[in-house]
Scaffold this motif. Structure first.
Motif, PDB file in Angstrom:
ATOM      1  N   ASN A 297      56.254  27.280  60.784  1.00 33.99           N
ATOM      2  CA  ASN A 297      56.034  26.330  61.877  1.00 33.99           C
ATOM      3  C   ASN A 297      55.486  24.986  61.398  1.00 33.99           C
ATOM      4  OD1 ASN A 297      53.375  26.931  61.259  1.00 33.99           O
ATOM      5  ND2 ASN A 297      52.738  27.314  63.375  1.00 33.99           N
ATOM      6  N   THR A 298      55.599  24.747  60.081  1.00 39.59           N
ATOM      7  CA  THR A 298      54.976  23.564  59.475  1.00 39.59           C
ATOM      8  C   THR A 298      55.965  22.805  58.604  1.00 39.59           C
ATOM      9  OG1 THR A 298      52.821  24.668  59.410  1.00 39.59           O
ATOM     10  CG2 THR A 298      53.104  22.786  57.943  1.00 39.59           C
ATOM     11  N   ILE A 299      55.818  21.481  58.589  1.00 36.21           N
ATOM     12  CA  ILE A 299      56.450  20.643  57.575  1.00 36.21           C
ATOM     13  C   ILE A 299      55.329  19.933  56.833  1.00 36.21           C
ATOM     14  CG2 ILE A 299      57.761  18.519  57.166  1.00 36.21           C
ATOM     15  CD1 ILE A 299      59.622  20.760  57.608  1.00 36.21           C
ATOM     16  N   SER A 300      55.379  19.979  55.504  1.00 33.34           N
ATOM     17  CA  SER A 300      54.375  19.327  54.675  1.00 33.34           C
ATOM     18  C   SER A 300      54.976  18.072  54.048  1.00 33.34           C
ATOM     19  CB  SER A 300      53.917  20.298  53.576  1.00 33.34           C
ATOM     20  OG  SER A 300      53.069  19.663  52.647  1.00 33.34           O
ATOM     21  N   VAL A 301      54.223  16.962  54.132  1.00 31.80           N
ATOM     22  CA  VAL A 301      54.680  15.672  53.600  1.00 31.80           C
ATOM     23  C   VAL A 301      53.784  15.274  52.440  1.00 31.80           C
ATOM     24  CG1 VAL A 301      55.261  13.279  54.152  1.00 31.80           C
ATOM     25  CG2 VAL A 301      55.317  15.019  55.958  1.00 31.80           C
ATOM     26  N   SER A 302      54.382  14.955  51.305  1.00 35.19           N
ATOM     27  CA  SER A 302      53.602  14.566  50.132  1.00 35.19           C
ATOM     28  C   SER A 302      53.195  13.101  50.209  1.00 35.19           C
ATOM     29  CB  SER A 302      54.403  14.805  48.850  1.00 35.19           C
ATOM     30  OG  SER A 302      55.528  13.944  48.798  1.00 35.19           O
ATOM     31  N   LEU A 307      59.413  16.007  51.514  1.00 33.61           N
ATOM     32  CA  LEU A 307      59.178  17.055  52.502  1.00 33.61           C
ATOM     33  C   LEU A 307      59.205  18.437  51.856  1.00 33.61           C
ATOM     34  CD1 LEU A 307      61.504  15.728  55.379  1.00 33.61           C
ATOM     35  CD2 LEU A 307      59.076  15.231  54.988  1.00 33.61           C
ATOM     36  N   TYR A 308      58.276  19.281  52.314  1.00 34.79           N
ATOM     37  CA  TYR A 308      58.130  20.636  51.774  1.00 34.79           C
ATOM     38  C   TYR A 308      57.887  21.626  52.912  1.00 34.79           C
ATOM     39  CZ  TYR A 308      57.453  17.998  47.451  1.00 34.79           C
ATOM     40  OH  TYR A 308      57.624  17.136  46.395  1.00 34.79           O
ATOM     41  N   ASP A 309      58.129  22.895  52.632  1.00 33.76           N
ATOM     42  CA  ASP A 309      57.902  23.922  53.646  1.00 33.76           C
ATOM     43  C   ASP A 309      56.418  24.175  53.879  1.00 33.76           C
ATOM     44  OD1 ASP A 309      60.692  24.788  54.190  1.00 33.76           O
ATOM     45  OD2 ASP A 309      60.646  25.347  52.080  1.00 33.76           O
ATOM     46  N   CYS A 310      55.599  23.926  52.869  1.00 33.10           N
ATOM     47  CA  CYS A 310      54.151  24.108  53.017  1.00 33.10           C
ATOM     48  C   CYS A 310      53.453  23.319  51.919  1.00 33.10           C
ATOM     49  CB  CYS A 310      53.768  25.588  52.941  1.00 33.10           C
ATOM     50  SG  CYS A 310      53.957  26.319  51.288  1.00 33.10           S
ATOM     51  N   ASP A 311      52.142  23.238  52.033  1.00 37.49           N
ATOM     52  CA  ASP A 311      51.332  22.512  51.073  1.00 37.49           C
ATOM     53  C   ASP A 311      51.415  23.134  49.677  1.00 37.49           C
ATOM     54  OD1 ASP A 311      49.323  20.455  50.550  1.00 37.49           O
ATOM     55  OD2 ASP A 311      47.888  22.082  50.342  1.00 37.49           O
ATOM     56  N   VAL A 320      62.040  21.009  50.428  1.00 40.90           N
ATOM     57  CA  VAL A 320      62.738  21.764  51.467  1.00 40.90           C
ATOM     58  C   VAL A 320      64.204  21.967  51.103  1.00 40.90           C
ATOM     59  CG1 VAL A 320      61.257  21.133  53.418  1.00 40.90           C
ATOM     60  CG2 VAL A 320      63.146  19.623  52.757  1.00 40.90           C
ATOM     61  N   GLY A 321      64.742  23.103  51.501  1.00 38.45           N
ATOM     62  CA  GLY A 321      66.149  23.407  51.260  1.00 38.45           C
ATOM     63  C   GLY A 321      67.028  22.812  52.342  1.00 38.45           C
ATOM     64  N   SER A 322      67.055  21.500  52.407  1.00 36.46           N
ATOM     65  CA  SER A 322      67.790  20.774  53.446  1.00 36.46           C
ATOM     66  C   SER A 322      68.329  19.479  52.856  1.00 36.46           C
ATOM     67  CB  SER A 322      66.852  20.467  54.621  1.00 36.46           C
ATOM     68  OG  SER A 322      67.435  19.560  55.524  1.00 36.46           O
ATOM     69  N   ASP A 337      67.244  23.818  60.721  1.00 34.64           N
ATOM     70  CA  ASP A 337      68.355  24.671  60.301  1.00 34.64           C
ATOM     71  C   ASP A 337      68.377  24.781  58.777  1.00 34.64           C
ATOM     72  OD1 ASP A 337      70.635  26.215  60.402  1.00 34.64           O
ATOM     73  OD2 ASP A 337      71.989  24.482  60.405  1.00 34.64           O
ATOM     74  N   ARG A 338      67.333  25.395  58.237  1.00 29.33           N
ATOM     75  CA  ARG A 338      67.213  25.524  56.782  1.00 29.33           C
ATOM     76  C   ARG A 338      66.640  26.898  56.433  1.00 29.33           C
ATOM     77  NH1 ARG A 338      62.206  23.538  58.301  1.00 29.33           N
ATOM     78  NH2 ARG A 338      60.441  24.187  57.005  1.00 29.33           N
ATOM     79  N   ASN A 339      66.815  27.279  55.186  1.00 30.41           N
ATOM     80  CA  ASN A 339      66.123  28.447  54.650  1.00 30.41           C
ATOM     81  C   ASN A 339      64.850  27.969  53.959  1.00 30.41           C
ATOM     82  OD1 ASN A 339      68.234  30.097  55.480  1.00 30.41           O
ATOM     83  ND2 ASN A 339      69.263  30.017  53.494  1.00 30.41           N
ATOM     84  N   ILE A 340      63.764  28.682  54.184  1.00 29.54           N
ATOM     85  CA  ILE A 340      62.489  28.314  53.570  1.00 29.54           C
ATOM     86  C   ILE A 340      62.501  28.730  52.097  1.00 29.54           C
ATOM     87  CG2 ILE A 340      60.011  28.847  53.571  1.00 29.54           C
ATOM     88  CD1 ILE A 340      60.266  29.088  56.665  1.00 29.54           C
TER      89      ILE A 340
END
Length: 362
Positions: A297-302, A307-311, A320-322, A337-340
């Motif tokens: 339920n999270t998007i992590s921004v560096s 963009l990343y799935d988590c910290d 992210v796989g997108s 619409d991505r796989n984590i």
């Protein structure tokens, strides 16, 4: 071996892995270790195979709720367990230009929680401006993750409690233990006393009080190669000790498992605890925690907008796989619409009651 190696680890930990040119400053090296050893030899199952057993592979996101933004790796502390490898020598800082891109996303995203982290996020020179602008976006829960000692680090930070109050910021604070010895062991000499002073100052402006809407939560990380205990029981112990000894109030305690990456991975290897710790994580795997891990339920921004799935994935540079990989191209529908992206460190978030930046998940 753990006790004999600790002085050497502590001496080395005055600088980040990057400043020490430690091989673990390389994310590729960390991933090589995480994918090797007992996993490559077949003694432990890869995380992807474990979640496949319960039909969760590939792991997919749910509705976006939390936008977590790391505004820089600079910090006034050099903590032994830090998965960010933050410290005074880290100069990676989010620019105002990237912050502007984040603000645009904040205004248009479906997320209800904005989570600012670091390093010490307050050390970003544009931190206050960013908080002021982000507060106007109407986010329901506006979190700043503070190490507490930053409030006492320099007089330019002394007014942070009032600043947080003005913008109704939810303060989530690092507090390894309610005793001086365990806190200073993990975070450095003098950290406990400064943290207590900062908590008292937050209480003085209304944070953490029983009927206050100014939320003050604490975060507990184990100080060694072991998993956290029961979160509710620890919260009771923390509240009792801090109230009796220092007249400090807070709302909730979040117990977070240390993930085997960055400086904690360095500690595990140096103290000869790495394989035992990985066995402990796998043994504590809880399938009921998988559905609610924070990456769903999270998007992590560096700091530089990736963009990343988590910290934690951010610190391993697992983007992210997108096809949307940067904040400048942000598209929530495409990202949903991505796989984590996963690896063996993910066992840390599914051990026991589970672990996330908001505490337990199961």
């Amino acid at each position: 071996m753990e006790q004999s190696i600790l002085p050497e680890i502590k001496k080395a930990a005055k600088k980040s892995l990057k400043a020490r040119e430690n091989e673990l400053a390389s994310t590729n090296k960390q991933l090589e270790i995480l994918n090797g050893g007992p996993f490559a030899e077949g003694e432990l199952p890869y995380f992807k195979d474990k979640i496949a057993e319960i039909g969760h592979a590939p792991l997919r996101p749910r509705k976006l709720e939390i936008l977590q933004i790391n505004v820089g790796y600079m910090c006034n502390q050099v903590c032994e367990h830090c998965h960010v490898d933050a410290g005074p020598d880290r100069k990676e800082i989010m620019t105002r230009e990237t912050m502007e891109l984040c603000l645009e996303v904040i205004r248009n995203t479906g997320a209800h929680t904005l989570d600012l982290t670091g390093g010490a996020p307050e050390m970003n020179p544009n931190f206050r401006w960013f908080v002021e602008e982000a507060a106007k976006a109407g986010i329901q829960d506006f979190i700043v993750r503070s190490n507490l000692t930053i409030i006492r680090a320099n007089k330019k930070y002394y007014d942070l409690p009032d600043f947080f109050k003005k913008h109704n910021v939810h303060v989530v604070s690092s507090m390894p233990h309610y005793t001086r010895g365990k806190t200073d062991k993990q975070r450095g000499d003098g950290v406990f006393d400064k943290s207590i002073k900062a908590l008292q100052e937050l209480n003085a402006v209304g944070y953490g009080m029983p009927d206050s809407s100014l939320r003050l939560d604490l975060v507990y990380n184990p100080s060694g190669a072991f998993l956290p205990g029961d979160q509710e029981a620890m919260e009771r112990d923390f509240k009792k000790a801090l109230k009796e000894d220092f007249d400090i109030d807070f709302h909730s305690l979040f117990a977070i498992t240390n993930l085997p990456i960055s400086r904690f991975l360095d500690y595990l290897i140096a103290s000869d605890n790495y394989e035992d710790y990985m066995y402990a994580l796998v043994d504590a795997y809880n399938p009921s925690a998988v559905a609610n891990v924070m990456c769903t339920n999270t998007i992590s921004v560096s700091w530089d907008g990736w963009l990343y799935d988590c910290d934690f994935n951010q610190m391993l540079d697992l983007k992210v796989g997108s096809k949307v990989k940067h904040i400048k191209d942000y598209n929530e529908d495409i990202l949903n619409d991505r796989n984590i992206v996963i690896s063996q460190h993910c066992y840390g978030c599914t051990a026991g009651a589970g672990s996330s930046c908001q505490g337990t998940v199961a």
